[in-house]
Design an enzyme around this catalytic site. Structure first.
Site, PDB file in Angstrom:
ATOM      1  N   GLN A  61      -8.821  -4.617   8.596  1.00 49.81           N
ATOM      2  CA  GLN A  61      -8.047  -3.687   9.413  1.00 49.81           C
ATOM      3  C   GLN A  61      -6.830  -4.469   9.933  1.00 49.81           C
ATOM      4  O   GLN A  61      -6.861  -5.692  10.026  1.00 49.81           O
ATOM      5  CB  GLN A  61      -8.955  -3.227  10.575  1.00 49.81           C
ATOM      6  CG  GLN A  61      -8.334  -2.315  11.595  1.00 49.81           C
ATOM      7  CD  GLN A  61      -7.925  -0.998  10.978  1.00 49.81           C
ATOM      8  OE1 GLN A  61      -6.894  -0.970  10.307  1.00 49.81           O
ATOM      9  NE2 GLN A  61      -8.671   0.065  11.191  1.00 49.81           N
TER      10      GLN A  61
ATOM     11  N   THR B 272      -4.326   4.777  -0.983  1.00 54.42           N
ATOM     12  CA  THR B 272      -5.389   5.235  -0.091  1.00 54.42           C
ATOM     13  C   THR B 272      -5.972   6.549  -0.614  1.00 54.42           C
ATOM     14  O   THR B 272      -5.447   7.179  -1.550  1.00 54.42           O
ATOM     15  CB  THR B 272      -4.883   5.422   1.353  1.00 54.42           C
ATOM     16  OG1 THR B 272      -3.916   6.460   1.360  1.00 54.42           O
ATOM     17  CG2 THR B 272      -4.296   4.140   1.911  1.00 54.42           C
TER      18      THR B 272
ATOM     19  N   GLY C 181     -15.020   6.236   5.057  1.00 50.19           N
ATOM     20  CA  GLY C 181     -14.059   7.229   5.560  1.00 50.19           C
ATOM     21  C   GLY C 181     -14.472   7.649   6.957  1.00 50.19           C
ATOM     22  O   GLY C 181     -15.629   7.457   7.362  1.00 50.19           O
TER      23      GLY C 181
ATOM     24  N   GLU D   2       0.825  -1.218   0.000  1.00 43.56           N
ATOM     25  CA  GLU D   2       0.000   0.000   0.000  1.00 43.56           C
ATOM     26  C   GLU D   2       0.855   1.262   0.000  1.00 43.56           C
ATOM     27  O   GLU D   2       1.892   1.322   0.650  1.00 43.56           O
ATOM     28  CB  GLU D   2      -0.884  -0.006   1.251  1.00 43.56           C
ATOM     29  CG  GLU D   2      -1.842   1.164   1.337  1.00 43.56           C
ATOM     30  CD  GLU D   2      -3.023   0.853   2.224  1.00 43.56           C
ATOM     31  OE1 GLU D   2      -3.787  -0.074   1.902  1.00 43.56           O
ATOM     32  OE2 GLU D   2      -3.166   1.526   3.249  1.00 43.56           O
TER      33      GLU D   2
HETATM   34  P1  FAD Z   1     -18.921   1.502   6.931  1.00 48.10           P
HETATM   35  O1  FAD Z   1     -18.885   0.142   6.377  1.00 48.10           O
HETATM   36  O2  FAD Z   1     -19.974   2.422   6.427  1.00 48.10           O
HETATM   37  O3  FAD Z   1     -19.048   1.357   8.524  1.00 48.10           O
HETATM   38  C1  FAD Z   1     -18.855   2.458   9.398  1.00 48.10           C
HETATM   39  C2  FAD Z   1     -19.605   2.186  10.699  1.00 48.10           C
HETATM   40  O4  FAD Z   1     -21.011   2.309  10.485  1.00 48.10           O
HETATM   41  C3  FAD Z   1     -19.402   0.774  11.257  1.00 48.10           C
HETATM   42  O5  FAD Z   1     -19.398   0.854  12.661  1.00 48.10           O
HETATM   43  C4  FAD Z   1     -20.634   0.031  10.783  1.00 48.10           C
HETATM   44  O6  FAD Z   1     -20.963  -1.071  11.614  1.00 48.10           O
HETATM   45  C5  FAD Z   1     -21.690   1.133  10.871  1.00 48.10           C
HETATM   46  N1  FAD Z   1     -22.803   0.960   9.920  1.00 48.10           N
HETATM   47  C6  FAD Z   1     -22.718   0.554   8.637  1.00 48.10           C
HETATM   48  N2  FAD Z   1     -23.942   0.564   8.069  1.00 48.10           N
HETATM   49  C7  FAD Z   1     -24.821   0.989   9.031  1.00 48.10           C
HETATM   50  C8  FAD Z   1     -26.234   1.221   9.064  1.00 48.10           C
HETATM   51  N3  FAD Z   1     -27.014   0.998   7.997  1.00 48.10           N
HETATM   52  N4  FAD Z   1     -26.783   1.677  10.223  1.00 48.10           N
HETATM   53  C9  FAD Z   1     -26.020   1.911  11.320  1.00 48.10           C
HETATM   54  N5  FAD Z   1     -24.674   1.694  11.348  1.00 48.10           N
HETATM   55  C10 FAD Z   1     -24.081   1.242  10.211  1.00 48.10           C
HETATM   56  N6  FAD Z   1     -10.032   5.744   5.452  1.00 48.10           N
HETATM   57  C11 FAD Z   1      -9.731   6.744   4.578  1.00 48.10           C
HETATM   58  O7  FAD Z   1     -10.085   7.904   4.826  1.00 48.10           O
HETATM   59  N7  FAD Z   1      -9.046   6.488   3.412  1.00 48.10           N
HETATM   60  C12 FAD Z   1      -8.647   5.238   3.072  1.00 48.10           C
HETATM   61  O8  FAD Z   1      -8.040   5.052   2.019  1.00 48.10           O
HETATM   62  C13 FAD Z   1      -8.939   4.166   3.973  1.00 48.10           C
HETATM   63  N8  FAD Z   1      -8.582   2.892   3.685  1.00 48.10           N
HETATM   64  C14 FAD Z   1      -8.934   1.866   4.539  1.00 48.10           C
HETATM   65  C15 FAD Z   1      -8.597   0.554   4.203  1.00 48.10           C
HETATM   66  C16 FAD Z   1      -8.916  -0.498   5.050  1.00 48.10           C
HETATM   67  C17 FAD Z   1      -8.578  -1.917   4.665  1.00 48.10           C
HETATM   68  C18 FAD Z   1      -9.586  -0.241   6.285  1.00 48.10           C
HETATM   69  C19 FAD Z   1      -9.909  -1.371   7.223  1.00 48.10           C
HETATM   70  C20 FAD Z   1      -9.925   1.069   6.624  1.00 48.10           C
HETATM   71  C21 FAD Z   1      -9.615   2.131   5.765  1.00 48.10           C
HETATM   72  N9  FAD Z   1      -9.955   3.456   6.053  1.00 48.10           N
HETATM   73  C22 FAD Z   1      -9.657   4.471   5.175  1.00 48.10           C
HETATM   74  C23 FAD Z   1     -10.644   3.782   7.319  1.00 48.10           C
HETATM   75  C24 FAD Z   1     -12.187   3.758   7.153  1.00 48.10           C
HETATM   76  O9  FAD Z   1     -12.575   4.764   6.252  1.00 48.10           O
HETATM   77  C25 FAD Z   1     -12.803   4.007   8.544  1.00 48.10           C
HETATM   78  O10 FAD Z   1     -12.596   2.893   9.363  1.00 48.10           O
HETATM   79  C26 FAD Z   1     -14.257   4.447   8.538  1.00 48.10           C
HETATM   80  O11 FAD Z   1     -14.592   4.898   9.864  1.00 48.10           O
HETATM   81  C27 FAD Z   1     -15.240   3.349   8.201  1.00 48.10           C
HETATM   82  O12 FAD Z   1     -15.230   3.068   6.876  1.00 48.10           O
HETATM   83  P2  FAD Z   1     -16.070   1.815   6.298  1.00 48.10           P
HETATM   84  O13 FAD Z   1     -15.978   1.848   4.838  1.00 48.10           O
HETATM   85  O14 FAD Z   1     -15.693   0.560   6.997  1.00 48.10           O
HETATM   86  O15 FAD Z   1     -17.554   2.261   6.776  1.00 48.10           O
END
Ligand code: FAD
Length: 288
Positions: free
Chosen positions: A175, A48, A107, A17
């Site tokens: 993660q 990212t 994000g 990455e």
């Molecule tokens: P989601 O899947 O939307 O989840 C976020 C939260 O909301 C979770 O607690 C989930 O349980 C909850 N949730 C989901 N759907 C619902 C619903 N319908 N009702 C209520 N709650 C719900 N961040 C960056 O800014 N840039 C990056 O390039 C980046 N790369 C990453 C790569 C990896 C492999 C990982 C693991 C994380 C990365 N992140 C990055 C961090 C990530 O953006 C954060 O962890 C963010 O807070 C959650 O993103 P997500 O896509 O998992 O969100």
């Protein structure tokens, strides 16, 4: 080429990455890191995306550089604070540049902010649905073996992950975690919940002790006692910490491969030396 096509091989999948520069001044150093890591011929390289989007164009530019080096790029894309129109423009640009693989994320919501009506997206599942409807991209999503910090419990976290998969995601990347048993338990639970897509294990080689303590606090990742002892003993010596962090990550990857987990992504953080040393440690192992 789609990342999912890599998983049908018997061969392990190893990827690295990079992250885009904070501003144009650092662009060349990121390009240099890409060129050095690309020489290792990884199965793919991810770039990212800075949520909030102020340097959004750099992510696609770096992904294009990766492609020009003959390596498959995986472009991250976040939707927090964005609009459907903006996301559509970004998808169009990626398509034009030949980027076929996207890691679709919400994000982090910026500190002190709340969801606003001008934002088109609340959760990553909504972004995944839009990407799937837009074109035939290969879509990945994030997953959290120790739970996302906003989730009430692991059951809820896994149900939300299932929503992302049902929305059209093709693979998931974890993660970071520092105890492989956490991953093995997690995979068992998500498979029981009907999530069958490939899981890429995200491995973070820790080279900066202060940095990792902070990241773990934010992400809820636990540091096993064995790892804490390493940080306590070598954390004040950057060179020793780098050697110990690379050795620990290598050991984690070997254990994953030995237990049949064939897809590993290294959070190499624009550090060619880290990528080179891990790749060197695994060179003969990857041949098997
Ligand atoms: P989601 O899947 O939307 O989840 C976020 C939260 O909301 C979770 O607690 C989930 O349980 C909850 N949730 C989901 N759907 C619902 C619903 N319908 N009702 C209520 N709650 C719900 N961040 C960056 O800014 N840039 C990056 O390039 C980046 N790369 C990453 C790569 C990896 C492999 C990982 C693991 C994380 C990365 N992140 C990055 C961090 C990530 O953006 C954060 O962890 C963010 O807070 C959650 O993103 P997500 O896509 O998992 O969100």
């Amino acid at each position: 080429m789609k990342i999912t096509s890599l998983f049908s091989r018997q061969h392990p999948t190893l990827s690295f990455e990079v992250f885009p520069p904070k501003n144009g001044d650092h662009y060349n150093s990121v390009e240099y890191a890409v060129s050095q890591i690309a020489k290792l011929n990884p199965d793919f390289m991810s770039v990212t995306y800075r949520a909030g989007g102020s340097t959004a164009e750099y992510s696609v530019a770096i992904a294009t550089t990766i492609l020009n080096h003959g390596v498959l790029p995986l472009a991250h894309l976040t939707c927090v604070g964005s609009t459907r129109e903006r996301i559509t423009e970004q998808l169009q640009e990626m398509k034009e540049k030949g980027i076929e693989n996207i890691l679709a994320l919400r994000g982090d919501i910026p500190e002190g902010m709340e969801h606003s009506n001008s934002w088109s997206y609340r959760y990553a599942a909504e972004l995944i649905r839009d990407i799937r409807a837009y074109d035939d991209f290969c879509i990945g999503a994030a997953c959290y073996p120790e739970g996302h910090p906003e989730s009430q419990n692991q059951g809820e976290d896994i149900s939300r992950l299932k929503e992302k998969v049902d929305a059209g995601c093709d693979f998931i990347t974890t993660q970071m975690f520092f105890d492989n048993n956490i991953l093995y338990n997690y995979i068992y639970k998500i498979r029981e919940a009907g999530i069958t897509v490939p899981v890429i294990a995200g491995i973070m080689p820790v080279t900066n002790a202060k940095h990792i303590k902070h990241i773990c606090e934010l992400s809820g990742t636990t540091l096993p006692q064995r790892f804490k002892a390493i940080v306590d003993r070598f954390g004040d010596s950057p060179k020793a910490m780098m050697d110990a962090g690379i050795a620990y990550a290598t050991e984690q990857i070997i254990d994953l491969l030995a237990n049949g987990h064939n897809a590993v992504h290294v959070y190499s953080m624009n550090k060619p030396e880290v990528a080179q040393r891990i790749h060197g440690n695994l060179a003969r192992i990857l041949e098997n």
